[in-house]
Scaffold this motif. Structure first.
Motif, PDB file in Angstrom:
ATOM      1  N   ARG A   1       0.986  -1.163   0.063  1.00  0.00           N
ATOM      2  CA  ARG A   1       0.080   0.016   0.094  1.00  0.00           C
ATOM      3  C   ARG A   1       0.835   1.299  -0.011  1.00  0.00           C
ATOM      4  NH1 ARG A   1      -5.396  -0.954  -1.249  1.00  0.00           N
ATOM      5  NH2 ARG A   1      -6.578  -1.190   0.516  1.00  0.00           N
ATOM      6  N   ILE A   2       1.910   1.403   0.622  1.00  0.00           N
ATOM      7  CA  ILE A   2       2.707   2.665   0.898  1.00  0.00           C
ATOM      8  C   ILE A   2       3.942   2.312  -0.161  1.00  0.00           C
ATOM      9  CG2 ILE A   2       2.398   2.880   3.304  1.00  0.00           C
ATOM     10  CD1 ILE A   2       5.289   1.845   3.534  1.00  0.00           C
ATOM     11  N   ARG A   3       4.167   1.514  -0.939  1.00  0.00           N
ATOM     12  CA  ARG A   3       5.233   1.305  -1.866  1.00  0.00           C
ATOM     13  C   ARG A   3       5.498   2.228  -2.764  1.00  0.00           C
ATOM     14  NH1 ARG A   3       6.453  -0.682  -6.740  1.00  0.00           N
ATOM     15  NH2 ARG A   3       4.213  -1.505  -6.819  1.00  0.00           N
ATOM     16  N   PRO A   4       4.067   2.941  -3.439  1.00  0.00           N
ATOM     17  CA  PRO A   4       3.980   3.754  -4.352  1.00  0.00           C
ATOM     18  C   PRO A   4       4.360   5.282  -3.901  1.00  0.00           C
ATOM     19  CG  PRO A   4       1.997   2.452  -4.650  1.00  0.00           C
ATOM     20  CD  PRO A   4       2.744   2.074  -3.315  1.00  0.00           C
ATOM     21  N   LEU A   5       4.464   5.406  -2.432  1.00  0.00           N
ATOM     22  CA  LEU A   5       4.801   6.627  -1.971  1.00  0.00           C
ATOM     23  C   LEU A   5       6.291   6.721  -1.499  1.00  0.00           C
ATOM     24  CD1 LEU A   5       1.924   6.759   0.723  1.00  0.00           C
ATOM     25  CD2 LEU A   5       1.962   7.937  -1.686  1.00  0.00           C
ATOM     26  N   LEU A   6       7.012   5.463  -1.828  1.00  0.00           N
ATOM     27  CA  LEU A   6       8.517   5.508  -1.601  1.00  0.00           C
ATOM     28  C   LEU A   6       9.083   6.093  -2.730  1.00  0.00           C
ATOM     29  CD1 LEU A   6       8.877   1.662  -0.344  1.00  0.00           C
ATOM     30  CD2 LEU A   6       8.610   3.874   0.871  1.00  0.00           C
ATOM     31  N   PRO A   7      10.518   6.603  -2.395  1.00  0.00           N
ATOM     32  CA  PRO A   7      11.207   7.481  -3.187  1.00  0.00           C
ATOM     33  C   PRO A   7      11.546   6.471  -4.629  1.00  0.00           C
ATOM     34  CG  PRO A   7      12.255   7.392  -1.116  1.00  0.00           C
ATOM     35  CD  PRO A   7      10.906   6.539  -0.986  1.00  0.00           C
ATOM     36  N   ARG A   8      11.584   6.838  -5.844  1.00  0.00           N
ATOM     37  CA  ARG A   8      11.721   6.129  -6.999  1.00  0.00           C
ATOM     38  C   ARG A   8      13.126   6.476  -7.505  1.00  0.00           C
ATOM     39  NH1 ARG A   8       8.033   2.556  -8.188  1.00  0.00           N
ATOM     40  NH2 ARG A   8       7.665   2.909 -10.336  1.00  0.00           N
ATOM     41  N   LYS A   9      13.607   5.611  -8.364  1.00  0.00           N
ATOM     42  CA  LYS A   9      14.852   5.898  -8.946  1.00  0.00           C
ATOM     43  C   LYS A   9      14.412   7.018 -10.200  1.00  0.00           C
ATOM     44  CE  LYS A   9      17.129   1.431  -9.051  1.00  0.00           C
ATOM     45  NZ  LYS A   9      17.667   0.477  -9.982  1.00  0.00           N
ATOM     46  N   LYS A  10      15.493   7.637 -10.548  1.00  0.00           N
ATOM     47  CA  LYS A  10      15.384   8.707 -11.811  1.00  0.00           C
ATOM     48  C   LYS A  10      15.520   7.646 -13.050  1.00  0.00           C
ATOM     49  CE  LYS A  10      16.815  12.329  -9.284  1.00  0.00           C
ATOM     50  NZ  LYS A  10      17.461  13.576  -8.946  1.00  0.00           N
ATOM     51  N   CYS A  11      14.741   8.339 -13.794  1.00  0.00           N
ATOM     52  CA  CYS A  11      15.050   7.394 -15.179  1.00  0.00           C
ATOM     53  C   CYS A  11      14.338   8.288 -16.304  1.00  0.00           C
ATOM     54  CB  CYS A  11      14.154   6.228 -15.081  1.00  0.00           C
ATOM     55  SG  CYS A  11      12.573   6.585 -15.158  1.00  0.00           S
TER      56      CYS A  11
END
Length: 134
Positions: free
Chosen positions: A116-126
């Protein structure tokens, strides 16, 4: 369960979110372990990935970890991790413990919250993924 698709190798296929920093670190760790040579790791956020071609639901694949075994059966969440760990020599020994019903239920509750919270975690730049924010 999703529609089975035959695999071209004798191992399993792991579908993971390559833009998720935590997910990518975990996959990088798995790749170093004995047994990883029998696992195909597929980044579901790469520009070449098509869930429909793989026989997977394009919405569900982004909500939890998916693994396809050598028979074409799809596993998600904690059960997907268990399938991965059975392939990796150093993690195979924890499979009986994490498969024990009370432990597995606890892990499933934890994974549900994480998913549930994974989409709110920091993402890599791409720049080459259709999931990059422009």
């Amino acid at each position: 369960m999703e529609k089975p698709k035959s695999t071209s190798h004798s191992g399993i296929t792991v579908y993971y979110d390559g833009l998720c920093q935590l997910c990518s670190r975990e996959i990088a760790h798995y790749r170093k372990l004995e047994g990883a040579e029998n696992i195909a790791f597929v980044d579901i956020t790469s520009s070449g990935f098509d869930a429909n071609t793989e026989g997977l639901d394009p919405h569900k694949i982004h909500k939890s970890l998916h693994v396809r075994d050598s028979e074409g059966q799809i596993f998600t969440g904690v059960q997907a991790f268990i399938v991965i760990w059975t392939q990796l020599r150093s993690l195979k020994k924890i499979v009986p413990f994490v498969s024990f019903a009370p432990v597995k239920k606890t892990l499933e509750a934890g994974y549900f919250l994480f998913a549930r919270i994974r989409p709110l975690l920091p993402r890599k730049k791409c720049s080459d993924s259709p999931y990059c924010k422009t």
